[in-house]
Design a protein around this motif. Structure first.
Motif, short mmCIF file in Angstrom:
data_model
loop_
_atom_site.label_atom_id
_atom_site.label_comp_id
_atom_site.label_asym_id
_atom_site.label_seq_id
_atom_site.Cartn_x
_atom_site.Cartn_y
_atom_site.Cartn_z
N GLU A 163 9.79 20.63 -7.12
CA GLU A 163 10.60 19.42 -7.04
C GLU A 163 10.61 18.78 -5.66
OE1 GLU A 163 11.90 17.94 -9.74
OE2 GLU A 163 10.80 19.52 -10.78
N THR A 164 10.13 19.49 -4.65
CA THR A 164 10.14 18.97 -3.30
C THR A 164 9.33 17.66 -3.23
OG1 THR A 164 10.30 21.22 -2.42
CG2 THR A 164 9.62 19.50 -0.88
N PHE A 165 9.98 16.61 -2.84
CA PHE A 165 9.40 15.27 -2.70
C PHE A 165 8.87 14.69 -4.01
CE2 PHE A 165 8.76 17.04 1.66
CZ PHE A 165 9.77 16.29 2.26
N SER A 166 9.33 15.18 -5.14
CA SER A 166 8.85 14.62 -6.41
C SER A 166 9.33 13.18 -6.58
CB SER A 166 9.28 15.50 -7.59
OG SER A 166 10.68 15.50 -7.73
N GLY A 167 10.55 12.88 -6.21
CA GLY A 167 11.05 11.52 -6.32
C GLY A 167 10.31 10.55 -5.42
N GLU A 168 10.06 10.98 -4.20
CA GLU A 168 9.32 10.15 -3.25
C GLU A 168 7.89 9.91 -3.72
OE1 GLU A 168 11.15 12.78 -2.57
OE2 GLU A 168 12.53 12.31 -0.94
N THR A 169 7.29 10.95 -4.28
CA THR A 169 5.92 10.82 -4.78
C THR A 169 5.88 9.89 -5.98
OG1 THR A 169 5.40 13.04 -3.97
CG2 THR A 169 3.93 12.12 -5.66
N THR A 170 6.85 10.00 -6.88
CA THR A 170 6.91 9.10 -8.03
C THR A 170 7.04 7.65 -7.57
OG1 THR A 170 7.83 10.80 -9.47
CG2 THR A 170 8.23 8.51 -10.10
N SER A 171 7.91 7.40 -6.61
CA SER A 171 8.09 6.04 -6.09
C SER A 171 6.80 5.50 -5.47
CB SER A 171 9.21 6.00 -5.06
OG SER A 171 10.44 6.30 -5.66
N PHE A 172 6.12 6.34 -4.71
CA PHE A 172 4.87 5.92 -4.09
C PHE A 172 3.81 5.61 -5.15
CE2 PHE A 172 0.68 7.01 -2.22
CZ PHE A 172 0.64 6.03 -1.24
N MET A 173 3.73 6.43 -6.18
CA MET A 173 2.72 6.22 -7.21
C MET A 173 3.01 4.95 -8.01
SD MET A 173 0.55 8.36 -6.44
CE MET A 173 -0.58 8.03 -7.78
N VAL A 215 -4.37 11.59 -5.75
CA VAL A 215 -3.67 10.76 -4.78
C VAL A 215 -2.21 11.20 -4.67
CG1 VAL A 215 -2.83 8.40 -4.32
CG2 VAL A 215 -5.22 8.78 -4.99
N ALA A 216 -1.57 11.44 -5.81
CA ALA A 216 -0.17 11.89 -5.80
C ALA A 216 -0.03 13.22 -5.07
CB ALA A 216 0.35 12.01 -7.23
N ALA A 217 -0.93 14.15 -5.33
CA ALA A 217 -0.87 15.46 -4.68
C ALA A 217 -1.08 15.31 -3.17
CB ALA A 217 -1.91 16.39 -5.28
N SER A 218 -2.00 14.46 -2.77
CA SER A 218 -2.26 14.25 -1.34
C SER A 218 -1.06 13.60 -0.66
CB SER A 218 -3.48 13.36 -1.14
OG SER A 218 -4.64 14.01 -1.55
N TYR A 219 -0.44 12.66 -1.34
CA TYR A 219 0.73 12.00 -0.76
C TYR A 219 1.86 13.02 -0.57
CZ TYR A 219 4.73 9.02 -0.09
OH TYR A 219 5.87 8.43 0.42
N ARG A 220 2.13 13.80 -1.59
CA ARG A 220 3.18 14.82 -1.51
C ARG A 220 2.88 15.80 -0.38
NH1 ARG A 220 3.88 19.98 -3.71
NH2 ARG A 220 6.07 20.55 -3.93
N GLU A 221 1.64 16.25 -0.30
CA GLU A 221 1.25 17.18 0.75
C GLU A 221 1.44 16.56 2.13
OE1 GLU A 221 0.32 20.73 2.35
OE2 GLU A 221 0.67 20.34 0.23
N SER A 222 1.13 15.28 2.26
CA SER A 222 1.31 14.62 3.56
C SER A 222 2.79 14.58 3.96
CB SER A 222 0.70 13.22 3.55
OG SER A 222 1.45 12.32 2.77
N LEU A 223 3.67 14.41 2.99
CA LEU A 223 5.11 14.46 3.28
C LEU A 223 5.53 15.85 3.73
CD1 LEU A 223 6.66 12.38 0.35
CD2 LEU A 223 6.35 11.66 2.73
N ILE A 224 5.07 16.86 3.03
CA ILE A 224 5.41 18.24 3.37
C ILE A 224 4.95 18.57 4.78
CG2 ILE A 224 4.88 20.65 2.81
CD1 ILE A 224 4.83 19.71 -0.19
N GLU A 225 3.73 18.18 5.10
CA GLU A 225 3.18 18.47 6.44
C GLU A 225 3.87 17.66 7.52
OE1 GLU A 225 -1.06 17.97 6.32
OE2 GLU A 225 -1.31 19.67 4.94
#
Length: 122
Positions: free
Chosen positions: A41-51, A19-29
């Motif tokens: 590190e790209t979107f790692s903070g945003e992914t942590t917050s979402f998780m 789920v975390a990987a999919s969320y991060r990928e969705s941000l990148i896309e």
């Protein structure tokens, strides 16, 4: 990916890591990032917050669900986020809980862990 989709994926068998990987990928896309500029590190903070939001939702809405138990057990072995630990230890009964409670109480201050019991939610 939004919270609803994340929870659906998880209940269908996805791990929290997936789920975390999919969320991060969705941000990148969605932000059309150039792949050569994307780092670990790209979107790692945003992914942590979402998780953390996902874990809180799981603890509040899906306590006791064996699918969620398994996902949270795996996740807390990878992260030291209070929300995941709290969702697991406040809402589930499982073998080895006492050991994880001891570790969690080392990681987090006493007032945050006082409601954790060996019998799950009170």
């Amino acid at each position: 990916m939004d919270l609803r989709n994340a929870i659906e994926d998880l209940l269908l068998g996805a791990s929290l890591r997936q789920v975390a990987a999919s969320y991060r990928e969705s941000l990148i896309e969605s932000l059309h990032c150039r792949r050569e500029e994307v780092t670990r590190e790209t979107f790692s903070g945003e992914t942590t917050s979402f998780m953390k939001l996902v874990a809180r939702h799981l603890g509040d809405r899906h306590a006791g669900d064996p699918r969620v138990l398994h996902a949270l057990q795996d996740w807390v072995m990878q992260v030291d986020d209070y929300e995941a630990w709290d969702a697991l230890l406040a809402g589930f009964q499982f073998q080895g809980k006492a050991s994880l409670m001891r570790r969690g109480r080392v990681l987090f201050p006493g007032p945050l862990t006082a409601h954790w019991t060996d019998t799950g939610r009170e």
